[in-house]
Scaffold this motif. Structure first.
Motif, PDB file in Angstrom:
ATOM      1  N   VAL A  91      -5.335  38.957  37.903  1.00 49.90           N
ATOM      2  CA  VAL A  91      -4.587  39.985  38.862  1.00 49.90           C
ATOM      3  C   VAL A  91      -3.102  40.000  38.355  1.00 49.90           C
ATOM      4  CG1 VAL A  91      -3.911  37.868  40.409  1.00 49.90           C
ATOM      5  CG2 VAL A  91      -3.886  40.498  41.325  1.00 49.90           C
ATOM      6  N   ASP A  92      -2.825  41.030  38.160  1.00 48.80           N
ATOM      7  CA  ASP A  92      -1.353  41.284  37.893  1.00 48.80           C
ATOM      8  C   ASP A  92      -0.316  41.588  39.169  1.00 48.80           C
ATOM      9  OD1 ASP A  92      -2.000  41.261  35.501  1.00 48.80           O
ATOM     10  OD2 ASP A  92      -1.730  43.266  34.719  1.00 48.80           O
ATOM     11  N   VAL A  93       0.670  41.096  39.209  1.00 43.31           N
ATOM     12  CA  VAL A  93       1.787  41.175  40.136  1.00 43.31           C
ATOM     13  C   VAL A  93       2.696  41.928  39.607  1.00 43.31           C
ATOM     14  CG1 VAL A  93       3.257  40.113  42.051  1.00 43.31           C
ATOM     15  CG2 VAL A  93       1.031  39.247  41.721  1.00 43.31           C
ATOM     16  N   VAL A  94       3.158  43.242  40.073  1.00 45.81           N
ATOM     17  CA  VAL A  94       4.244  43.824  39.372  1.00 45.81           C
ATOM     18  C   VAL A  94       5.245  44.292  40.551  1.00 45.81           C
ATOM     19  CG1 VAL A  94       4.790  46.240  38.182  1.00 45.81           C
ATOM     20  CG2 VAL A  94       2.440  45.045  38.036  1.00 45.81           C
ATOM     21  N   VAL A  95       6.511  43.919  39.933  1.00 49.12           N
ATOM     22  CA  VAL A  95       7.575  44.258  41.163  1.00 49.12           C
ATOM     23  C   VAL A  95       8.571  44.989  40.323  1.00 49.12           C
ATOM     24  CG1 VAL A  95       9.409  43.210  42.547  1.00 49.12           C
ATOM     25  CG2 VAL A  95       7.120  42.109  42.434  1.00 49.12           C
ATOM     26  N   TRP A  96       9.063  46.123  40.784  1.00 46.19           N
ATOM     27  CA  TRP A  96      10.224  46.869  40.394  1.00 46.19           C
ATOM     28  C   TRP A  96      11.293  46.964  41.186  1.00 46.19           C
ATOM     29  CZ3 TRP A  96      12.830  50.721  42.522  1.00 46.19           C
ATOM     30  CH2 TRP A  96      13.786  51.398  41.819  1.00 46.19           C
ATOM     31  N   ASP A  97      12.476  46.874  40.825  1.00 45.14           N
ATOM     32  CA  ASP A  97      13.825  46.871  41.726  1.00 45.14           C
ATOM     33  C   ASP A  97      14.730  47.641  40.662  1.00 45.14           C
ATOM     34  OD1 ASP A  97      15.572  45.135  39.826  1.00 45.14           O
ATOM     35  OD2 ASP A  97      14.353  43.515  40.540  1.00 45.14           O
ATOM     36  N   SER A  98      15.838  47.950  41.357  1.00 50.01           N
ATOM     37  CA  SER A  98      16.679  48.905  40.581  1.00 50.01           C
ATOM     38  C   SER A  98      17.642  48.268  39.666  1.00 50.01           C
ATOM     39  CB  SER A  98      17.512  49.700  42.089  1.00 50.01           C
ATOM     40  OG  SER A  98      18.152  48.959  42.679  1.00 50.01           O
ATOM     41  N   ASP A  99      17.955  46.927  39.761  1.00 48.80           N
ATOM     42  CA  ASP A  99      18.626  46.317  38.787  1.00 48.80           C
ATOM     43  C   ASP A  99      18.291  46.264  37.308  1.00 48.80           C
ATOM     44  OD1 ASP A  99      20.586  44.668  37.584  1.00 48.80           O
ATOM     45  OD2 ASP A  99      20.459  43.096  38.744  1.00 48.80           O
ATOM     46  N   PRO A 100      18.987  46.913  36.387  1.00 43.63           N
ATOM     47  CA  PRO A 100      18.387  47.067  35.049  1.00 43.63           C
ATOM     48  C   PRO A 100      18.466  45.712  34.497  1.00 43.63           C
ATOM     49  CG  PRO A 100      20.667  48.014  35.049  1.00 43.63           C
ATOM     50  CD  PRO A 100      20.075  47.731  36.501  1.00 43.63           C
ATOM     51  N   THR A 101      19.353  44.711  34.966  1.00 43.96           N
ATOM     52  CA  THR A 101      19.601  43.380  34.196  1.00 43.96           C
ATOM     53  C   THR A 101      18.201  42.654  34.137  1.00 43.96           C
ATOM     54  OG1 THR A 101      21.725  43.368  35.272  1.00 43.96           O
ATOM     55  CG2 THR A 101      20.954  41.217  34.292  1.00 43.96           C
ATOM     56  N   VAL A 102      18.015  42.299  32.814  1.00 47.14           N
ATOM     57  CA  VAL A 102      16.602  41.541  32.545  1.00 47.14           C
ATOM     58  C   VAL A 102      16.918  39.802  32.883  1.00 47.14           C
ATOM     59  CG1 VAL A 102      15.326  40.835  30.816  1.00 47.14           C
ATOM     60  CG2 VAL A 102      16.050  43.198  30.843  1.00 47.14           C
ATOM     61  N   PRO A 103      16.485  39.546  33.694  1.00 45.28           N
ATOM     62  CA  PRO A 103      16.548  37.936  34.157  1.00 45.28           C
ATOM     63  C   PRO A 103      15.778  37.099  33.177  1.00 45.28           C
ATOM     64  CG  PRO A 103      14.513  38.940  35.314  1.00 45.28           C
ATOM     65  CD  PRO A 103      15.226  40.065  34.550  1.00 45.28           C
ATOM     66  N   ALA A 104      16.636  35.976  33.012  1.00 44.47           N
ATOM     67  CA  ALA A 104      16.117  34.852  31.910  1.00 44.47           C
ATOM     68  C   ALA A 104      16.044  33.566  33.065  1.00 44.47           C
ATOM     69  CB  ALA A 104      17.075  34.549  30.981  1.00 44.47           C
ATOM     70  N   ALA A 105      14.876  32.974  32.362  1.00 38.49           N
ATOM     71  CA  ALA A 105      14.538  31.599  32.960  1.00 38.49           C
ATOM     72  C   ALA A 105      15.749  30.544  32.535  1.00 38.49           C
ATOM     73  CB  ALA A 105      13.026  31.143  32.919  1.00 38.49           C
ATOM     74  N   ARG A 106      16.148  29.676  33.323  1.00 40.54           N
ATOM     75  CA  ARG A 106      17.063  28.838  33.097  1.00 40.54           C
ATOM     76  C   ARG A 106      16.569  27.707  32.600  1.00 40.54           C
ATOM     77  NH1 ARG A 106      21.663  28.794  37.628  1.00 40.54           N
ATOM     78  NH2 ARG A 106      22.445  27.248  36.085  1.00 40.54           N
ATOM     79  N   ALA A 107      17.320  26.947  32.011  1.00 39.42           N
ATOM     80  CA  ALA A 107      16.709  25.846  31.245  1.00 39.42           C
ATOM     81  C   ALA A 107      16.505  24.674  32.696  1.00 39.42           C
ATOM     82  CB  ALA A 107      17.542  24.980  30.433  1.00 39.42           C
ATOM     83  N   ALA A 108      15.180  23.856  32.693  1.00 34.78           N
ATOM     84  CA  ALA A 108      15.011  23.018  33.695  1.00 34.78           C
ATOM     85  C   ALA A 108      15.893  22.141  34.244  1.00 34.78           C
ATOM     86  CB  ALA A 108      13.531  22.269  33.343  1.00 34.78           C
ATOM     87  N   ASP A 109      16.236  22.135  35.358  1.00 37.45           N
ATOM     88  CA  ASP A 109      17.394  21.082  35.664  1.00 37.45           C
ATOM     89  C   ASP A 109      16.974  20.673  37.019  1.00 37.45           C
ATOM     90  OD1 ASP A 109      19.699  19.563  36.525  1.00 37.45           O
ATOM     91  OD2 ASP A 109      20.954  21.109  36.317  1.00 37.45           O
ATOM     92  N   PRO A 110      16.714  19.341  37.230  1.00 39.59           N
ATOM     93  CA  PRO A 110      15.937  18.856  38.596  1.00 39.59           C
ATOM     94  C   PRO A 110      17.122  18.744  39.687  1.00 39.59           C
ATOM     95  CG  PRO A 110      15.777  17.197  37.112  1.00 39.59           C
ATOM     96  CD  PRO A 110      16.161  18.569  36.092  1.00 39.59           C
ATOM     97  N   ARG A 111      18.275  19.038  38.917  1.00 37.90           N
ATOM     98  CA  ARG A 111      19.478  18.624  40.067  1.00 37.90           C
ATOM     99  C   ARG A 111      19.957  19.938  40.730  1.00 37.90           C
ATOM    100  NH1 ARG A 111      20.952  15.632  35.529  1.00 37.90           N
ATOM    101  NH2 ARG A 111      22.139  17.188  34.973  1.00 37.90           N
ATOM    102  N   ARG A 112      19.546  21.071  40.101  1.00 36.72           N
ATOM    103  CA  ARG A 112      19.889  22.306  40.391  1.00 36.72           C
ATOM    104  C   ARG A 112      19.162  22.846  41.521  1.00 36.72           C
ATOM    105  NH1 ARG A 112      18.513  25.454  36.014  1.00 36.72           N
ATOM    106  NH2 ARG A 112      16.712  26.464  36.972  1.00 36.72           N
ATOM    107  N   ILE A 113      19.985  23.448  42.528  1.00 33.44           N
ATOM    108  CA  ILE A 113      19.453  23.602  43.905  1.00 33.44           C
ATOM    109  C   ILE A 113      19.363  25.330  43.730  1.00 33.44           C
ATOM    110  CG2 ILE A 113      19.681  24.102  46.331  1.00 33.44           C
ATOM    111  CD1 ILE A 113      21.237  21.434  46.176  1.00 33.44           C
ATOM    112  N   GLY A 114      18.161  25.746  43.824  1.00 35.62           N
ATOM    113  CA  GLY A 114      17.883  27.196  43.817  1.00 35.62           C
ATOM    114  C   GLY A 114      17.541  27.775  42.188  1.00 35.62           C
ATOM    115  N   GLN A 115      17.503  28.960  42.146  1.00 32.29           N
ATOM    116  CA  GLN A 115      17.313  29.697  40.906  1.00 32.29           C
ATOM    117  C   GLN A 115      16.220  29.234  39.925  1.00 32.29           C
ATOM    118  OE1 GLN A 115      21.445  29.680  39.452  1.00 32.29           O
ATOM    119  NE2 GLN A 115      22.046  31.545  40.878  1.00 32.29           N
TER     120      GLN A 115
END
Length: 154
Positions: A91-115
């Motif tokens: 199954v493909d989940v496709v989500v479109w939004d109006s922000d052209p900024t391409v997101p990037a996964a952040r490096a794993a950090d167990p201390r980070r809250i959110g994101q």
């Protein structure tokens, strides 16, 4: 399309059997509505096309929907569109939004809250595609329907 011995239609592994689109308005219940649409879509695929949708695939699909829709609502102004597409294997989940900024996964950090949204999506899906559109971006996450993932989650 060929036919199986029991008379059901047989489709190629990458041929979409069903597609459904949803416009999400961004109100307080929008994410729950998106999850509900995903569950109903998988139920319909099971009933109409006799697809085996495991509990794992159902749970992962709803998690991916939650993460992608949440991110779209949080970071992009305007409407959010969701499309669900299903083949005999994924199954493909496709989500479109109006922000052209391409997101990037952040490096794993167990201390980070959110994101952790994109980080989670990349870890639990077979693949993630991000495409810039003339307006905004489109993120497609593919979840396999079987209980055996096709790539290591390590």
């Amino acid at each position: 399309m060929g036919s199986q011995a029991d008379g059901r239609d047989c489709a190629a592994p990458d041929e979409y059997l069903m597609r459904a689109g949803y416009a999400l308005d961004g109100d307080g219940g929008c994410i729950a509505d998106a999850r509900h649409h995903a569950a109903a879509f998988l139920d319909q695929a099971h009933t109409a096309h006799y697809l085996s949708v495991t509990a794992r695939a159902r749970d992962l699909t709803q998690l991916v929907v939650s993460e992608l829709v949440t991110n779209a609502l949080k970071y992009a102004p305007g409407p959010v569109l969701m499309e669900l597409r299903i083949t005999v294997r994924a199954v493909d989940v496709v989500v479109w939004d109006s922000d052209p900024t391409v997101p990037a996964a952040r490096a794993a950090d167990p201390r980070r809250i959110g994101q952790h949204g994109l980080e989670i999506v990349k870890a639990i899906t077979e693949d993630v595609f991000i495409e810039q559109e003339p307006v905004g971006k489109r993120i497609t996450a593919r979840i396999v329907l079987s209980d055996t993932p096709t790539r290591s989650l390590a």
